[in-house]
Write a protein that holds these residues in place. Sequence first.
Motif, mmCIF file in Angstrom:
data_model
loop_
_atom_site.group_PDB
_atom_site.id
_atom_site.type_symbol
_atom_site.label_atom_id
_atom_site.label_comp_id
_atom_site.label_asym_id
_atom_site.label_seq_id
_atom_site.Cartn_x
_atom_site.Cartn_y
_atom_site.Cartn_z
ATOM 1 N N ASP A 1 9.947 -1.167 -8.670
ATOM 2 C CA ASP A 1 10.284 -0.523 -7.385
ATOM 3 C C ASP A 1 9.211 0.456 -6.923
ATOM 4 O OD1 ASP A 1 12.527 -1.985 -7.289
ATOM 5 O OD2 ASP A 1 13.914 -0.358 -7.840
ATOM 6 N N ASP A 2 8.736 1.252 -7.868
ATOM 7 C CA ASP A 2 7.720 2.237 -7.503
ATOM 8 C C ASP A 2 6.413 1.554 -7.099
ATOM 9 O OD1 ASP A 2 5.389 4.094 -8.053
ATOM 10 O OD2 ASP A 2 7.082 5.452 -8.123
ATOM 11 N N PHE A 3 6.014 0.586 -7.897
ATOM 12 C CA PHE A 3 4.751 -0.104 -7.615
ATOM 13 C C PHE A 3 4.850 -0.863 -6.287
ATOM 14 C CE2 PHE A 3 1.258 -1.483 -10.884
ATOM 15 C CZ PHE A 3 0.357 -0.718 -10.189
ATOM 16 N N HIS A 4 6.027 -1.437 -6.029
ATOM 17 C CA HIS A 4 6.240 -2.201 -4.796
ATOM 18 C C HIS A 4 6.048 -1.290 -3.582
ATOM 19 C CE1 HIS A 4 8.611 -4.459 -1.731
ATOM 20 N NE2 HIS A 4 7.966 -5.478 -2.300
ATOM 21 N N ALA A 5 6.698 -0.130 -3.634
ATOM 22 C CA ALA A 5 6.585 0.809 -2.509
ATOM 23 C C ALA A 5 5.134 1.257 -2.317
ATOM 24 C CB ALA A 5 7.484 2.016 -2.766
ATOM 25 N N TYR A 6 4.451 1.487 -3.432
ATOM 26 C CA TYR A 6 3.043 1.925 -3.405
ATOM 27 C C TYR A 6 2.161 0.862 -2.718
ATOM 28 C CZ TYR A 6 -1.540 2.890 -5.673
ATOM 29 O OH TYR A 6 -2.868 3.127 -5.944
ATOM 30 N N ILE A 7 2.387 -0.400 -3.077
ATOM 31 C CA ILE A 7 1.558 -1.475 -2.511
ATOM 32 C C ILE A 7 1.893 -1.684 -1.027
ATOM 33 C CG2 ILE A 7 0.952 -3.931 -2.685
ATOM 34 C CD1 ILE A 7 1.797 -3.748 -5.675
ATOM 35 N N ALA B 1 0.466 -2.397 4.415
ATOM 36 C CA ALA B 1 1.052 -2.498 5.759
ATOM 37 C C ALA B 1 0.033 -2.408 6.904
ATOM 38 C CB ALA B 1 2.161 -1.464 5.926
ATOM 39 N N PRO B 2 -0.925 -1.463 6.865
ATOM 40 C CA PRO B 2 -1.863 -1.381 7.991
ATOM 41 C C PRO B 2 -2.698 -2.644 8.202
ATOM 42 C CG PRO B 2 -2.009 0.582 6.611
ATOM 43 C CD PRO B 2 -1.143 -0.397 5.890
ATOM 44 N N VAL B 3 -2.926 -3.444 7.160
ATOM 45 C CA VAL B 3 -3.749 -4.653 7.348
ATOM 46 C C VAL B 3 -2.950 -5.952 7.265
ATOM 47 C CG1 VAL B 3 -5.958 -3.636 6.641
ATOM 48 C CG2 VAL B 3 -4.464 -4.638 4.901
ATOM 49 N N VAL B 4 -1.830 -5.934 6.552
ATOM 50 C CA VAL B 4 -1.052 -7.170 6.363
ATOM 51 C C VAL B 4 0.149 -7.217 7.326
ATOM 52 C CG1 VAL B 4 0.336 -8.495 4.689
ATOM 53 C CG2 VAL B 4 -1.810 -7.485 3.967
ATOM 54 N N GLY B 5 0.607 -6.070 7.747
ATOM 55 C CA GLY B 5 1.713 -6.006 8.703
ATOM 56 C C GLY B 5 3.053 -6.293 8.068
ATOM 57 N N THR B 6 3.904 -7.031 8.819
ATOM 58 C CA THR B 6 5.295 -7.220 8.388
ATOM 59 C C THR B 6 5.420 -8.035 7.096
ATOM 60 O OG1 THR B 6 5.362 -9.043 9.923
ATOM 61 C CG2 THR B 6 6.441 -6.992 10.626
ATOM 62 N N ASP B 7 4.379 -8.766 6.744
ATOM 63 C CA ASP B 7 4.453 -9.568 5.510
ATOM 64 C C ASP B 7 4.159 -8.748 4.258
ATOM 65 O OD1 ASP B 7 5.048 -11.801 6.914
ATOM 66 O OD2 ASP B 7 2.969 -12.520 7.032
ATOM 67 N N SER B 8 3.901 -7.468 4.419
ATOM 68 C CA SER B 8 3.454 -6.711 3.237
ATOM 69 C C SER B 8 4.540 -6.601 2.162
ATOM 70 C CB SER B 8 2.909 -5.335 3.612
ATOM 71 O OG SER B 8 3.770 -4.694 4.484
ATOM 72 N N GLU B 9 5.821 -6.592 2.567
ATOM 73 C CA GLU B 9 6.912 -6.541 1.573
ATOM 74 C C GLU B 9 6.858 -7.761 0.658
ATOM 75 O OE1 GLU B 9 10.100 -4.723 1.376
ATOM 76 O OE2 GLU B 9 9.508 -3.140 2.788
ATOM 77 N N SER B 10 6.763 -8.942 1.281
ATOM 78 C CA SER B 10 6.769 -10.150 0.453
ATOM 79 C C SER B 10 5.440 -10.306 -0.296
ATOM 80 C CB SER B 10 7.069 -11.394 1.292
ATOM 81 O OG SER B 10 6.074 -11.548 2.262
ATOM 82 N N VAL C 1 -7.111 -13.139 6.817
ATOM 83 C CA VAL C 1 -6.280 -14.194 6.228
ATOM 84 C C VAL C 1 -4.808 -13.786 6.338
ATOM 85 C CG1 VAL C 1 -5.730 -15.425 4.085
ATOM 86 C CG2 VAL C 1 -8.103 -14.832 4.602
ATOM 87 N N HIS C 2 -3.917 -14.718 6.659
ATOM 88 C CA HIS C 2 -2.478 -14.427 6.678
ATOM 89 C C HIS C 2 -1.745 -15.365 5.731
ATOM 90 C CE1 HIS C 2 -2.692 -11.562 9.895
ATOM 91 N NE2 HIS C 2 -3.393 -12.416 10.630
ATOM 92 N N GLU C 3 -1.782 -16.640 6.081
ATOM 93 C CA GLU C 3 -1.032 -17.668 5.347
ATOM 94 C C GLU C 3 -1.473 -17.720 3.877
ATOM 95 O OE1 GLU C 3 2.083 -20.095 6.012
ATOM 96 O OE2 GLU C 3 1.078 -18.924 7.543
ATOM 97 N N GLY C 4 -0.517 -17.637 2.972
ATOM 98 C CA GLY C 4 -0.800 -17.807 1.540
ATOM 99 C C GLY C 4 -1.828 -16.818 0.998
#
Length: 356
Positions: A214-220, A225-234, A266-269
């Motif tokens: 959980d901690d590492f996930h939030a950190y990443i 987010a600024p470069v990957v956008g909404t896909d950063s969670e996954s 890059v976005h996909e994959g």
Amino acid sequence: MKNPFKFGTIVEDEFFTDRTAELRFIEHKLNSENHVILISPRRFGKSSLVMKAVKTSKRPFIMLNLQKVVSVQDLAGNLLKEVFKLYRWEKVKHQLNHFRIVPTITTSPMGDGIDVMFQPASNGVVELEDAMKTLEKVSSPEKRLVVILDEFQEIMSIGKGLDKQLRAIMQLQHNINYILLGSQESMMTEIFERKKSPFYHFGTLMRLGKIPFDDFHAYIVERLAPVVGTDSESAAADILSITDCHPYYTQQLASQVWELAHYEHVHEGIVDIAVERLSDIHDLDFERLWIGLNKMDRRVMQALCSMTPNLPSITQPTSTIYSTVNRLMKKGYVIKNGTYAIEDPFFKRWIIKNRL
Ligand SMILES: Nc1ncnc2c1ncn2[C@@H]1O[C@H](COP(=O)(O)OP(=O)(O)OP(=O)(O)O)[C@@H](O)[C@H]1O
Ligand SMILES: [Mg+2]
């Protein structure tokens, strides 16, 4: 924009995450006359954790990696060198008057500026005693010196009987907190847990684990987010499932993902492409590692690449499999964190792609 991930060296400040309980634990030990023994596989974050803890404590400290020490004299010389780097020369130079064997001290404007050497004439016992006494003398009860010895298990190969000798000196010291780090689990356990060992129960033993998901996930997520956008969670979840929350590999993979997003859009994959890149970058190293393994090592490594969590059915006696696994663990290729696993997720990917 700067890459917000860092791997390979000690991490501090904005690169450091979690470890709250561990920091508090070390802080408490430093506020007592006790010592800490910290064990984890390589690159789990021992040095980063200890550096943060001692810097926060504002106590004077010296750090020495015993892998760089070749003899007992060299250990004595290196300890003194660190003392001379930490305190003003005027404060410590008179300590040398008490030395039964006087070291040669050279200064140079290059590097870290000072070198302390003893002639390799004797077995080093006297030199080490005098150097260790100096540690105690320069320290004070109000601001006790913290001495961090990294890869501590190396004392077993630096000099015969060094463990006994060190322990005999250390137990007479009161103004020093020792933090002893090691990445060879079995040797460290042998030194601190075996009843007959001079270091039996010398301090509180702490095993450092990976960083919680959980901690590492939030950190990443925050950094992607600024470069990957909404896909950063996954993307963060994918990164952690590949690295299994290993601190170093997670930062390495996240750093590669960030670069792909930022510089190549890059976005996909994106996570898969990053893993591919990393395993390609290390292709030559992996090839060399593979060539260095014997047949049985390779079979075990291949087996560990399959999805089953336990060692699968290799048609060999169990004892042979386990002695192979132990050898691979000593070399650092395999780690045990509950179950056995290949340490490097990119090497694993390389084996799956090229050797299965
Ligand atoms: N608390 C942390 N937060 C984020 N990343 C970390 C943390 N601790 C370690 N890392 C990552 O792991 C890497 C290795 O950390 P560090 O050098 O402290 O580990 P180590 O156990 O001392 O390694 P070694 O076995 O090589 O001495 C760091 O460069 C960083 O990428
Ligand atoms: Mg380290």
